[in-house]
Design a protein around this motif. Structure first.
Motif, PDB file in Angstrom:
ATOM      1  N   LEU A 158       3.446 -10.107 101.038  1.00 51.71           N
ATOM      2  CA  LEU A 158       2.291  -9.587 100.307  1.00 51.71           C
ATOM      3  C   LEU A 158       1.124 -10.577 100.344  1.00 51.71           C
ATOM      4  O   LEU A 158      -0.009 -10.209 100.637  1.00 51.71           O
ATOM      5  CB  LEU A 158       2.688  -9.318  98.847  1.00 51.71           C
ATOM      6  N   LEU A 159       1.444 -11.850 100.060  1.00 55.27           N
ATOM      7  CA  LEU A 159       0.362 -12.833  99.945  1.00 55.27           C
ATOM      8  C   LEU A 159      -0.324 -13.100 101.277  1.00 55.27           C
ATOM      9  O   LEU A 159      -1.470 -13.524 101.326  1.00 55.27           O
ATOM     10  CB  LEU A 159       0.899 -14.132  99.341  1.00 55.27           C
ATOM     11  N   LYS A 160       0.380 -12.831 102.383  1.00 51.01           N
ATOM     12  CA  LYS A 160      -0.250 -12.995 103.702  1.00 51.01           C
ATOM     13  C   LYS A 160      -1.332 -11.956 103.930  1.00 51.01           C
ATOM     14  O   LYS A 160      -2.230 -12.145 104.727  1.00 51.01           O
ATOM     15  CB  LYS A 160       0.814 -12.926 104.794  1.00 51.01           C
ATOM     16  N   GLU A 161      -1.219 -10.839 103.213  1.00 56.70           N
ATOM     17  CA  GLU A 161      -2.152  -9.733 103.413  1.00 56.70           C
ATOM     18  C   GLU A 161      -3.212  -9.643 102.311  1.00 56.70           C
ATOM     19  O   GLU A 161      -4.127  -8.849 102.403  1.00 56.70           O
ATOM     20  CB  GLU A 161      -1.394  -8.394 103.401  1.00 56.70           C
ATOM     21  N   LEU A 162      -3.021 -10.424 101.230  1.00 62.39           N
ATOM     22  CA  LEU A 162      -3.820 -10.175 100.034  1.00 62.39           C
ATOM     23  C   LEU A 162      -4.729 -11.350  99.701  1.00 62.39           C
ATOM     24  O   LEU A 162      -4.316 -12.500  99.741  1.00 62.39           O
ATOM     25  CB  LEU A 162      -2.858  -9.920  98.864  1.00 62.39           C
ATOM     26  N   GLN A 163      -5.966 -11.043  99.362  1.00 61.08           N
ATOM     27  CA  GLN A 163      -6.915 -12.075  98.945  1.00 61.08           C
ATOM     28  C   GLN A 163      -6.973 -12.122  97.414  1.00 61.08           C
ATOM     29  O   GLN A 163      -6.697 -11.133  96.760  1.00 61.08           O
ATOM     30  CB  GLN A 163      -8.345 -11.715  99.410  1.00 61.08           C
ATOM     31  N   GLY A 164      -7.401 -13.265  96.900  1.00 63.14           N
ATOM     32  CA  GLY A 164      -7.858 -13.303  95.510  1.00 63.14           C
ATOM     33  C   GLY A 164      -6.828 -13.641  94.462  1.00 63.14           C
ATOM     34  O   GLY A 164      -7.092 -13.523  93.275  1.00 63.14           O
ATOM     35  N   ILE A 165      -5.631 -14.079  94.884  1.00 60.79           N
ATOM     36  CA  ILE A 165      -4.639 -14.502  93.888  1.00 60.79           C
ATOM     37  C   ILE A 165      -4.616 -16.027  93.888  1.00 60.79           C
ATOM     38  O   ILE A 165      -4.462 -16.653  94.934  1.00 60.79           O
ATOM     39  CB  ILE A 165      -3.224 -13.990  94.251  1.00 60.79           C
ATOM     40  N   ASP A 166      -4.778 -16.635  92.718  1.00 60.48           N
ATOM     41  CA  ASP A 166      -4.781 -18.095  92.650  1.00 60.48           C
ATOM     42  C   ASP A 166      -3.379 -18.664  92.454  1.00 60.48           C
ATOM     43  O   ASP A 166      -2.998 -19.639  93.055  1.00 60.48           O
ATOM     44  CB  ASP A 166      -5.677 -18.550  91.487  1.00 60.48           C
ATOM     45  N   ILE A 167      -2.659 -18.003  91.569  1.00 64.24           N
ATOM     46  CA  ILE A 167      -1.338 -18.507  91.207  1.00 64.24           C
ATOM     47  C   ILE A 167      -0.366 -17.340  91.263  1.00 64.24           C
ATOM     48  O   ILE A 167      -0.674 -16.241  90.801  1.00 64.24           O
ATOM     49  CB  ILE A 167      -1.340 -19.064  89.768  1.00 64.24           C
ATOM     50  N   CYS A 168       0.827 -17.584  91.841  1.00 65.79           N
ATOM     51  CA  CYS A 168       1.805 -16.496  91.902  1.00 65.79           C
ATOM     52  C   CYS A 168       3.158 -16.996  91.432  1.00 65.79           C
ATOM     53  O   CYS A 168       3.664 -18.019  91.901  1.00 65.79           O
ATOM     54  CB  CYS A 168       1.898 -15.974  93.330  1.00 65.79           C
ATOM     55  N   VAL A 169       3.738 -16.292  90.474  1.00 66.25           N
ATOM     56  CA  VAL A 169       5.088 -16.606  90.021  1.00 66.25           C
ATOM     57  C   VAL A 169       6.013 -15.528  90.574  1.00 66.25           C
ATOM     58  O   VAL A 169       5.784 -14.334  90.387  1.00 66.25           O
ATOM     59  CB  VAL A 169       5.172 -16.650  88.479  1.00 66.25           C
ATOM     60  N   ILE A 183       0.603 -20.370  99.943  1.00 67.61           N
ATOM     61  CA  ILE A 183       0.496 -19.356 100.985  1.00 67.61           C
ATOM     62  C   ILE A 183      -0.961 -18.919 101.020  1.00 67.61           C
ATOM     63  O   ILE A 183      -1.463 -18.401 100.023  1.00 67.61           O
ATOM     64  CB  ILE A 183       1.426 -18.160 100.709  1.00 67.61           C
ATOM     65  N   LYS A 184      -1.596 -19.173 102.139  1.00 64.85           N
ATOM     66  CA  LYS A 184      -3.053 -18.996 102.222  1.00 64.85           C
ATOM     67  C   LYS A 184      -3.719 -19.723 101.044  1.00 64.85           C
ATOM     68  O   LYS A 184      -3.617 -20.931 100.951  1.00 64.85           O
ATOM     69  CB  LYS A 184      -3.432 -17.528 102.339  1.00 64.85           C
ATOM     70  N   ASP A 185      -4.337 -18.989 100.110  1.00 58.90           N
ATOM     71  CA  ASP A 185      -4.999 -19.708  99.012  1.00 58.90           C
ATOM     72  C   ASP A 185      -4.223 -19.660  97.705  1.00 58.90           C
ATOM     73  O   ASP A 185      -4.738 -19.986  96.654  1.00 58.90           O
ATOM     74  CB  ASP A 185      -6.396 -19.101  98.762  1.00 58.90           C
ATOM     75  N   THR A 186      -2.978 -19.228  97.781  1.00 56.34           N
ATOM     76  CA  THR A 186      -2.230 -18.994  96.544  1.00 56.34           C
ATOM     77  C   THR A 186      -1.129 -20.029  96.337  1.00 56.34           C
ATOM     78  O   THR A 186      -0.328 -20.271  97.241  1.00 56.34           O
ATOM     79  CB  THR A 186      -1.595 -17.583  96.574  1.00 56.34           C
ATOM     80  N   ALA A 187      -1.095 -20.611  95.148  1.00 57.85           N
ATOM     81  CA  ALA A 187      -0.006 -21.516  94.781  1.00 57.85           C
ATOM     82  C   ALA A 187       1.170 -20.677  94.294  1.00 57.85           C
ATOM     83  O   ALA A 187       1.013 -19.845  93.409  1.00 57.85           O
ATOM     84  CB  ALA A 187      -0.464 -22.460  93.680  1.00 57.85           C
ATOM     85  N   VAL A 188       2.341 -20.898  94.891  1.00 56.16           N
ATOM     86  CA  VAL A 188       3.492 -20.051  94.600  1.00 56.16           C
ATOM     87  C   VAL A 188       4.626 -20.868  93.993  1.00 56.16           C
ATOM     88  O   VAL A 188       4.947 -21.951  94.490  1.00 56.16           O
ATOM     89  CB  VAL A 188       4.032 -19.411  95.906  1.00 56.16           C
ATOM     90  N   PHE A 189       5.226 -20.375  92.935  1.00 55.17           N
ATOM     91  CA  PHE A 189       6.445 -20.991  92.431  1.00 55.17           C
ATOM     92  C   PHE A 189       7.297 -19.985  91.679  1.00 55.17           C
ATOM     93  O   PHE A 189       6.901 -18.833  91.497  1.00 55.17           O
ATOM     94  CB  PHE A 189       6.146 -22.216  91.572  1.00 55.17           C
ATOM     95  N   GLY A 190       8.483 -20.411  91.281  1.00 52.75           N
ATOM     96  CA  GLY A 190       9.388 -19.489  90.594  1.00 52.75           C
ATOM     97  C   GLY A 190      10.644 -20.224  90.209  1.00 52.75           C
ATOM     98  O   GLY A 190      10.962 -21.261  90.780  1.00 52.75           O
ATOM     99  N   SER A 191      11.352 -19.705  89.195  1.00 51.12           N
ATOM    100  CA  SER A 191      12.617 -20.329  88.823  1.00 51.12           C
ATOM    101  C   SER A 191      13.714 -19.277  88.871  1.00 51.12           C
ATOM    102  O   SER A 191      13.448 -18.092  88.746  1.00 51.12           O
ATOM    103  CB  SER A 191      12.520 -20.954  87.432  1.00 51.12           C
ATOM    104  N   ALA A 192      14.929 -19.753  89.057  1.00 54.05           N
ATOM    105  CA  ALA A 192      16.053 -18.858  89.309  1.00 54.05           C
ATOM    106  C   ALA A 192      16.443 -18.057  88.068  1.00 54.05           C
ATOM    107  O   ALA A 192      15.774 -18.112  87.051  1.00 54.05           O
ATOM    108  CB  ALA A 192      17.239 -19.655  89.825  1.00 54.05           C
ATOM    109  N   TYR A 193      17.546 -17.356  88.177  1.00 52.55           N
ATOM    110  CA  TYR A 193      17.897 -16.277  87.275  1.00 52.55           C
ATOM    111  C   TYR A 193      18.695 -16.696  86.034  1.00 52.55           C
ATOM    112  O   TYR A 193      19.082 -17.842  85.874  1.00 52.55           O
ATOM    113  CB  TYR A 193      18.663 -15.236  88.065  1.00 52.55           C
ATOM    114  N   GLU A 194      18.909 -15.731  85.178  1.00 50.37           N
ATOM    115  CA  GLU A 194      19.750 -15.862  83.974  1.00 50.37           C
ATOM    116  C   GLU A 194      19.270 -16.935  83.000  1.00 50.37           C
ATOM    117  O   GLU A 194      20.068 -17.497  82.254  1.00 50.37           O
ATOM    118  CB  GLU A 194      21.201 -16.150  84.367  1.00 50.37           C
TER     119      GLU A 194
END
Ligand code: HEC
Ligand code: HEC
Ligand code: HEC
Ligand code: HEC
Length: 380
Positions: A158-169, A183-194
């Motif tokens: 998604l982020l490869k195709e999309l402009q305008g997101i600064d931060i993505c969880v 990814i491009k202009d977006t900082a991406v992070f996330g934490s695992a489950y449960e």
């Protein structure tokens, strides 16, 4: 969170979804408690995950109101009305910067609910949805935060195709994203489950533009080393007692009134050595799948169903969800023939089994039951 709050820095606190438990009624009870606790964490937004509809939309809304849970989503609609089921995005201000928080769900994730079966919701394409919505959010906010309930590969695509997101969880991911990723202009992070981890990203934001200049990602592991919080611990302990009471109240409609403490159900495997042919016939029958059917209906904890879909439910030493009795799932040999601990050889077991069918194949659950045709399908 106490520690984070003590730092007294501007904070965005978000969750990328799949907060609720599996689809059955005991889990729904646990989810109530989970939501109560989640309500104390001061979340700014929660992106909807497909699991969060496990108990239906009404339950989700009830939890949102009761515990102030800020669920958002921009691409899930009520199939009947065509309306979005949740607010599509939210704007919050921190230190003079406005953040627009938006969330989408992966259309490939099946939404199944305890209450209404499939087909209650439609899920629109995330990319199309966001291409339309993000410019609008940009007019209200300097920075856009996406809670992507798409898993890692989906988010990346998604982020490869999309402009305008600064931060993505990233949500619906089973892995921590522990290092700085852009990814491009977006900082991406996330934490695992449960709820095993809490992800933390320190963001260095340009005042005025709201641009993310740098990002520093870390993970907090809630393993045994994490100290207990006395208040939370006390609430968890109380909840555990309440849950047992809840389960027992339901079970009490089906007391173990039959049989004897001296007898045992040995389990289907124990008959295999001497009755292989009967065993093969049984293994191929629907009776061997009876518990799986409940599981796929999200009802595997429900006494109202277990009574006919397990072995010896109302008998002493019969099925329960605790070991070793939890091996007595499905309609096994002894559900029809009775306790295996005293093996009959006088014809009694045959007779007993012939009479057993109608205790489960009653009018409500098996209206077409006819002994001769049904026996033909399971004969051995
Ligand atoms: C302890 C409860 C119980 C007893 C006793 C029982 N059944 Fe069943 N039976 C079930 C359940 C539950 C299913 C559905 C299993 C599934 O598919 O999940 C079933 C399914 C079946 C099916 C498959 C129906 C189909 O449409 O394919 C046949 C045939 C059947 N039973 C025959 C019998 C006969 C004959 C007896 C008596 C000799 C009997 N059952 C006794 C619970 C029982
Ligand atoms: C009084 C016994 C009884 C109770 C209670 C009962 N069932 Fe069943 N169930 C049966 C029998 C018997 C069948 C097989 C019916 C047939 O094919 O004639 C069956 C069939 C089914 C099937 C169909 C299996 C298939 O794939 O065709 C499902 C699913 C199911 N039951 C789920 C449930 C759920 C969920 C509950 C609780 C809400 C429940 N049952 C309660 C006896 C019972
Ligand atoms: C759904 C109920 C049901 C289940 C489950 C079931 N049986 Fe039976 N079984 C019967 C009935 C009914 C008869 C008697 C048929 C008759 O004589 O009319 C029977 C007969 C038998 C007989 C006597 C056969 C003969 O004619 O000498 C044996 C042995 C037997 N079952 C073993 C098993 C074993 C082992 C299992 C599990 C692997 C099993 N049964 C599962 C209902 C069941
Ligand atoms: C050590 C071997 C052995 C084991 C284990 C065994 N059986 Fe049997 N069973 C026999 C023999 C032998 C007979 C009598 C000969 C016949 O009728 O086939 C018999 C007969 C039966 C019959 C007909 C009884 C009647 O008179 O009504 C049933 C039903 C049956 N067994 C079910 C089971 C079930 C259910 C299990 C598992 C809980 C089991 N058996 C375990 C050896 C065994």
């Amino acid at each position: 969170m106490d520690k984070v709050w003590q730092e007294n820095k501007p904070l965005l606190n978000v969750d990328a979804g799949d907060v609720f438990g599996p689809r059955n009624q005991n889990e729904r009870e646990q989810t109530r408690f989970l939501c109560e606790m989640l309500g104390t964490l001061g979340l700014d937004a929660i992106g909807l995950g497909e699991q969060d509809l496990n108990y239906g939309l009404e339950f989700l809304r009830e939890m949102m109101t009761q515990h102030g849970l800020p669920f958002i989503n921009a691409n899930v609609r009520d199939a009947k009305t065509g309306e979005l089921i949740l607010p599509p995005y939210k704007v919050v201000e921190r230190n003079g910067v406005k953040y627009g928080i938006v969330s989408v769900l992966d259309p490939q994730q099946q939404i199944l609910t305890l209450t209404g079966g499939e087909g209650q919701f439609t899920v629109a394409d995330p990319l199309t949805t966001l291409r339309e919505l993000v410019p609008k959010i940009r007019q209200e906010a300097e920075s856009v935060v996406l809670l992507a309930h798409l898993g890692e590969p989906g988010t990346e695509a998604l982020l490869k195709e999309l402009q305008g997101i600064d931060i993505c969880v990233v949500g619906h991911s089973y892995r921590n994203i522990e290092t700085e990723r852009v990814i491009k202009d977006t900082a991406v992070f996330g934490s695992a489950y449960e709820g095993r981890f809490q992800g933390r990203a320190d963001l260095f934001i340009e005042v005025g533009s709201g641009r993310v200049m740098a990002i520093d990602v870390g993970m907090i592991d809630f393993d045994d080393k994490a100290p207990e919080d006395a208040d939370v611990k006390a609430r968890v302990e109380k909840f555990k007692t309440d849950l047992v009471t809840f389960k027992e109240a339901k079970r009490s409609a089906y007391p173990r009134i039959h049989g004897s403490e001296k007898e045992q159900f040995l389990g289907d495997r124990s008959c295999f050595t001497c009755h292989e042919a009967a065993w093969q016939s049984y293994a191929a029958s629907a009776h061997r799948r009876a518990y799986t059917s409940l599981r796929s209906d999200g009802q595997s904890n429900e006494p109202d169903c277990l009574v006919c879909h397990t072995t010896g439910y109302q008998y002493k030493n019969g099925y329960s969800d605790e070991r070793p009795y939890n091996s007595l799932v499905n309609v096994q040999c002894e559900a029809c023939h009775g306790y295996g601990s005293t093996h009959a050889r006088d014809g009694k077991w045959r007779l007993q089994a012939r009479n057993s069918c109608v205790t489960c194949h009653d009018q409500a659950n098996s209206p077409e039951f006819d002994y001769a045709t049904y026996w033909e399908k399971i004969k051995h």
